[in-house]
Design a protein around this motif. Structure first.
Motif, PDB file in Angstrom:
ATOM      1  N   LYS A  71       0.711  -1.194   0.005  1.00  0.00           N
ATOM      2  CA  LYS A  71       0.421   0.097  -0.449  1.00  0.00           C
ATOM      3  C   LYS A  71       0.701   1.064  -0.272  1.00  0.00           C
ATOM      4  N   TYR A  72       2.227   1.363   0.763  1.00  0.00           N
ATOM      5  CA  TYR A  72       2.799   2.403   0.949  1.00  0.00           C
ATOM      6  C   TYR A  72       3.663   2.458  -0.810  1.00  0.00           C
ATOM      7  N   GLY A  73       2.965   1.737  -2.327  1.00  0.00           N
ATOM      8  CA  GLY A  73       3.855   2.042  -3.435  1.00  0.00           C
ATOM      9  C   GLY A  73       3.533   3.488  -4.325  1.00  0.00           C
ATOM     10  N   ASP A  74       2.339   4.507  -4.082  1.00  0.00           N
ATOM     11  CA  ASP A  74       1.956   4.781  -4.263  1.00  0.00           C
ATOM     12  C   ASP A  74       2.274   6.374  -3.568  1.00  0.00           C
ATOM     13  N   ILE A  75       3.229   6.245  -2.513  1.00  0.00           N
ATOM     14  CA  ILE A  75       4.029   7.611  -1.853  1.00  0.00           C
ATOM     15  C   ILE A  75       4.818   8.186  -2.880  1.00  0.00           C
ATOM     16  N   LYS A  76       4.469   9.488  -2.718  1.00  0.00           N
ATOM     17  CA  LYS A  76       5.713  10.150  -3.513  1.00  0.00           C
ATOM     18  C   LYS A  76       7.024  10.430  -2.793  1.00  0.00           C
ATOM     19  N   LEU A  77       8.016  10.311  -3.361  1.00  0.00           N
ATOM     20  CA  LEU A  77       9.427  10.563  -2.352  1.00  0.00           C
ATOM     21  C   LEU A  77       9.893  12.414  -2.857  1.00  0.00           C
ATOM     22  N   ILE A 152      18.861   2.522  -0.447  1.00  0.00           N
ATOM     23  CA  ILE A 152      19.849   3.532   0.605  1.00  0.00           C
ATOM     24  C   ILE A 152      19.250   4.649  -0.527  1.00  0.00           C
ATOM     25  N   GLY A 153      18.692   4.886  -2.049  1.00  0.00           N
ATOM     26  CA  GLY A 153      18.203   5.433  -2.539  1.00  0.00           C
ATOM     27  C   GLY A 153      16.964   5.923  -2.048  1.00  0.00           C
ATOM     28  N   LEU A 154      16.082   4.858  -1.899  1.00  0.00           N
ATOM     29  CA  LEU A 154      14.018   5.509  -1.556  1.00  0.00           C
ATOM     30  C   LEU A 154      14.480   6.335  -0.182  1.00  0.00           C
ATOM     31  N   ALA A 155      15.239   5.634   0.597  1.00  0.00           N
ATOM     32  CA  ALA A 155      14.836   6.325   2.380  1.00  0.00           C
ATOM     33  C   ALA A 155      15.727   7.173   2.791  1.00  0.00           C
ATOM     34  N   LEU A 156      16.447   7.738   1.749  1.00  0.00           N
ATOM     35  CA  LEU A 156      17.063   8.980   1.138  1.00  0.00           C
ATOM     36  C   LEU A 156      16.518   9.861   0.837  1.00  0.00           C
ATOM     37  N   GLY A 157      15.854   9.422  -0.503  1.00  0.00           N
ATOM     38  CA  GLY A 157      14.589  10.362  -0.737  1.00  0.00           C
ATOM     39  C   GLY A 157      13.666  10.837  -0.391  1.00  0.00           C
ATOM     40  N   TYR A 158      13.293   9.343   0.271  1.00  0.00           N
ATOM     41  CA  TYR A 158      11.836   9.448   1.760  1.00  0.00           C
ATOM     42  C   TYR A 158      11.909  10.572   2.654  1.00  0.00           C
ATOM     43  N   PHE A 159      12.605  10.301   3.076  1.00  0.00           N
ATOM     44  CA  PHE A 159      13.243  11.301   4.660  1.00  0.00           C
ATOM     45  C   PHE A 159      13.215  12.662   3.682  1.00  0.00           C
ATOM     46  N   GLN A 160      14.704  12.923   2.884  1.00  0.00           N
ATOM     47  CA  GLN A 160      14.435  14.150   2.602  1.00  0.00           C
ATOM     48  C   GLN A 160      13.873  15.108   1.969  1.00  0.00           C
ATOM     49  N   TYR A 161      13.176  14.219   0.666  1.00  0.00           N
ATOM     50  CA  TYR A 161      11.991  14.964  -0.478  1.00  0.00           C
ATOM     51  C   TYR A 161      11.324  14.857   0.420  1.00  0.00           C
ATOM     52  N   ILE A 166      17.617  16.813   6.329  1.00  0.00           N
ATOM     53  CA  ILE A 166      19.037  16.908   5.324  1.00  0.00           C
ATOM     54  C   ILE A 166      19.121  15.585   4.972  1.00  0.00           C
ATOM     55  N   GLY A 167      20.070  16.188   3.819  1.00  0.00           N
ATOM     56  CA  GLY A 167      20.359  14.671   3.218  1.00  0.00           C
ATOM     57  C   GLY A 167      21.789  13.545   3.517  1.00  0.00           C
ATOM     58  N   LEU A 168      21.619  13.389   4.432  1.00  0.00           N
ATOM     59  CA  LEU A 168      22.797  12.596   4.647  1.00  0.00           C
ATOM     60  C   LEU A 168      22.290  11.041   5.341  1.00  0.00           C
ATOM     61  N   ILE A 169      23.339  10.168   5.366  1.00  0.00           N
ATOM     62  CA  ILE A 169      23.005   8.523   5.561  1.00  0.00           C
ATOM     63  C   ILE A 169      22.024   8.818   7.304  1.00  0.00           C
ATOM     64  N   SER A 170      22.747   9.780   8.233  1.00  0.00           N
ATOM     65  CA  SER A 170      22.296   9.482   9.800  1.00  0.00           C
ATOM     66  C   SER A 170      20.726  10.267  10.185  1.00  0.00           C
ATOM     67  N   SER A 171      20.250  10.379   8.820  1.00  0.00           N
ATOM     68  CA  SER A 171      18.851  11.368   8.945  1.00  0.00           C
ATOM     69  C   SER A 171      17.762  10.195   8.317  1.00  0.00           C
ATOM     70  N   THR A 341       6.894   8.253  -7.412  1.00  0.00           N
ATOM     71  CA  THR A 341       6.484   7.251  -6.498  1.00  0.00           C
ATOM     72  C   THR A 341       8.038   5.892  -6.117  1.00  0.00           C
ATOM     73  N   ILE A 342       7.079   5.957  -4.497  1.00  0.00           N
ATOM     74  CA  ILE A 342       8.102   4.265  -4.622  1.00  0.00           C
ATOM     75  C   ILE A 342       8.142   3.404  -5.687  1.00  0.00           C
ATOM     76  N   LYS A 343       6.788   2.550  -6.299  1.00  0.00           N
ATOM     77  CA  LYS A 343       6.950   1.425  -7.186  1.00  0.00           C
ATOM     78  C   LYS A 343       7.370   2.337  -7.838  1.00  0.00           C
ATOM     79  N   GLU A 344       7.213   3.258  -8.432  1.00  0.00           N
ATOM     80  CA  GLU A 344       8.074   3.408  -9.732  1.00  0.00           C
ATOM     81  C   GLU A 344       9.560   3.906  -9.446  1.00  0.00           C
ATOM     82  N   PHE A 345      10.171   4.329  -8.324  1.00  0.00           N
ATOM     83  CA  PHE A 345      11.354   4.540  -7.863  1.00  0.00           C
ATOM     84  C   PHE A 345      11.887   2.625  -8.250  1.00  0.00           C
ATOM     85  N   VAL A 346      11.307   2.300  -7.104  1.00  0.00           N
ATOM     86  CA  VAL A 346      11.781   0.806  -7.119  1.00  0.00           C
ATOM     87  C   VAL A 346      12.116   0.211  -8.543  1.00  0.00           C
ATOM     88  N   LEU A 347      10.857  -0.234  -9.309  1.00  0.00           N
ATOM     89  CA  LEU A 347      11.296  -0.833 -10.586  1.00  0.00           C
ATOM     90  C   LEU A 347      12.174  -0.516 -11.530  1.00  0.00           C
TER      91      LEU A 347
END
Length: 493
Positions: A71-77, A152-161, A166-171, A341-347
């Motif tokens: 159900k999270y697949g349509d969430i946008k970054l 990793i890209g998904l997590a960073l994009g989600y938390f940042q955008y 901020i765009g750090l791994i620690s975020s 979106t998460i789905k678009e990004f992952v695939l």
């Protein structure tokens, strides 16, 4: 005044630079000590933690698919009205330049031929050996390593955008840390580790690319492929990738990525037609069947009692090498993926690049294996000339060899260029437009590390060191997945 200056100190930059300087200095001034320490740590990790790499990488792939089709697949970054910054074609070309890079050219013919000559099942040179070679290449360059970049890209994009971090791994680990004591120190350690592992992963790749460029110059133009030549290549390209990095993402990386895609397409399509085309198609289709059929068992393959030297040299090395690239590739693809979106990004990140990689290894692997077992035994003797030996046996081989050398140069530049940008972000508190002085510092650091890898033994030292430095970050990846899941559960869907 003192407190203010202390608060403004960029500790990630300071400690990352100190750590990098220490390791580079030891590698250059005390090579025997460097080799001894890395070998000792490598042996400990291989003996105790090899199964962890297998479980982690398969787990990352499963988790990525779950997020895409849940159900999270349509969430946008980003916000709901955010649109992708780059078109699909440009987005893919930038993924291609940053995430595939030199490895395709370096390993494309060599790895399948190694498996063909030394298969775990069947006789060397047999049809079973061909299937084994293609299957293992698909495993190593397919969905699993790309899923590590994606998560990793998904997590960073989600938390940042979407969360405004901020765009750090620690975020990405804030939800797990909460308000625990020592939080700032933990986040500092994670960010410094991300910087260091990014430098190692990219510098190792640059070292391989330099060896291959030198090998190509020797094979085609009879230039002696000496250490001195390789060091000169690094210095020359170092000037170029720093210059393109300071020119900006759109002006530098975008154009170079398009050149990369064009050159790789010419090499890919051209070699398909001059090679055994029918056999390539049949092998690719059969390889996909074997890949899907044995995906789980191969992903978890390790001998319970007997010797696992093959697993260490191949599977564990590749998983460790992929992990060492996750901060760099993850940050970069997050930077260019806002609004998807998460789905678009992952695939998009997992499926398309994986299929291209599989097709690439089928083409160049079959071109080599078609020449027979005796040729394969001779070709794998020198890793950096294997591709050029294969191409020399086909029509227009010299032309495609020259294109390969040029492609190595452009991949070298785009990978280093992207890494400089990412390292600049990491050491500028997540600034999406890091200062040029930061880019210059990390550009020089990458070049120095590449020199260390070349002078200390090339592929062998790379295999050991990739596994050593990737281990602590593999634990960070687990925390990132837990953290991302916690935040996604808060979404109102």
């Amino acid at each position: 005044m003192f407190l203010k200056s202390k608060q403004n100190r960029n500790y990630v930059f300071i400690f990352s630079l100190i750590l990098t300087a220490i390791v580079v200095s030891v590698g250059i001034l005390l090579p025997e000590k460097f080799n001894y320490i890395s070998t000792k740590l490598f042996n400990v990790l291989i003996d105790k933690f090899s199964p962890m790499y297998l479980l982690l990488m398969l787990g990352i792939f499963i988790f990525s698919l779950y997020l895409a089709f849940s159900k999270y697949g349509d969430i946008k970054l980003g916000r709901e009205n955010d649109k992708p910054e780059f078109s699909n074609v440009v987005w893919f070309s930038m993924l291609f330049g940053a995430g595939m890079g030199i490895g395709l050219v370096f390993f494309g013919a060599w790895e399948p031929l190694c498996h063909y000559v030394h298969p775990l099942i069947g006789e060397p040179g047999s049809e079973t050996a061909v299937r084994f070679a293609i299957q293992q290449s698909f495993i190593h360059w397919g969905f699993i390593p790309w899923s590590a970049y994606a998560i990793i890209g998904l997590a960073l994009g989600y938390f940042q955008y979407r969360r405004g971090k901020i765009g750090l791994i620690s975020s990405t680990i804030d939800p797990v840390l909460g308000n625990i004591k020592g939080k700032k120190i933990i986040k500092l350690v994670v960010d410094v580790l991300a910087v260091f592992i990014t430098i190692i992963g990219v510098a190792a790749s640059l070292g391989l690319g330099t060896m291959e460029i030198g090998g190509g110059l020797q094979y085609i133009f009879n230039v002696n492929n000496t250490i001195k030549l390789q060091l000169l290549i690094i210095v020359f390209i170092c000037f170029i990738y720093i210059w393109t990095a300071v020119s900006g993402l759109d002006n530098g990386m975008k154009k170079l990525s398009n050149i990369n895609l064009a050159l790789a397409s010419v090499l890919f399509i051209g070699c398909f037609f001059i090679g055994p085309s029918a056999e390539i198609i049949n092998t690719f289709i059969n390889g996909m069947g074997d890949y899907i059929n044995y995906f789980v068992s191969q992903s978890l393959f390790i001998n319970p009692v007997s010797d696992n030297d093959w697993v260490y040299r191949w599977r564990i090395f590749y998983w460790a090498y992929s992990i060492s690239w996750t901060p760099f590739v993850g940050v970069f693809i997050a930077r260019i993926s806002k609004g998807r979106t998460i789905k678009e990004f992952v695939l998009g990140v997992i499926v398309i690049p994986s299929i291209i990689c599989m097709a690439w290894f089928t083409i160049f692997g079959m071109m080599g294996m078609e020449l027979g077992l005796d040729f394969a035994k001779d070709a794998i003797g020198c890793t950096e000339t294997t591709l050029f030996m294969v191409l020399s046996n086909y029509k227009y081989g010299v032309l495609f060899s020259i294109i390969s050398i040029i492609l190595l140069f452009t991949f070298f530049i785009t990978s280093a260029n992207s890494a400089i940008y990412v390292l600049g972000m990491f050491t500028s508190r997540g600034d999406l437009n890091p200062k040029n002085r930061n880019k210059i510092v990390w550009g020089i650091a990458q070049g120095l590390f590449a020199m260390v890898f070349i002078t200390l033994g090339g592929l062998q030292i790379l295999q050991r060191f990739a596994i050593v430095v990737s281990f602590p970050f593999s634990l960070v990846i687990v925390v990132i997945m837990v953290s991302l899941m916690r935040e996604l559960k808060k979404e109102k869907i």
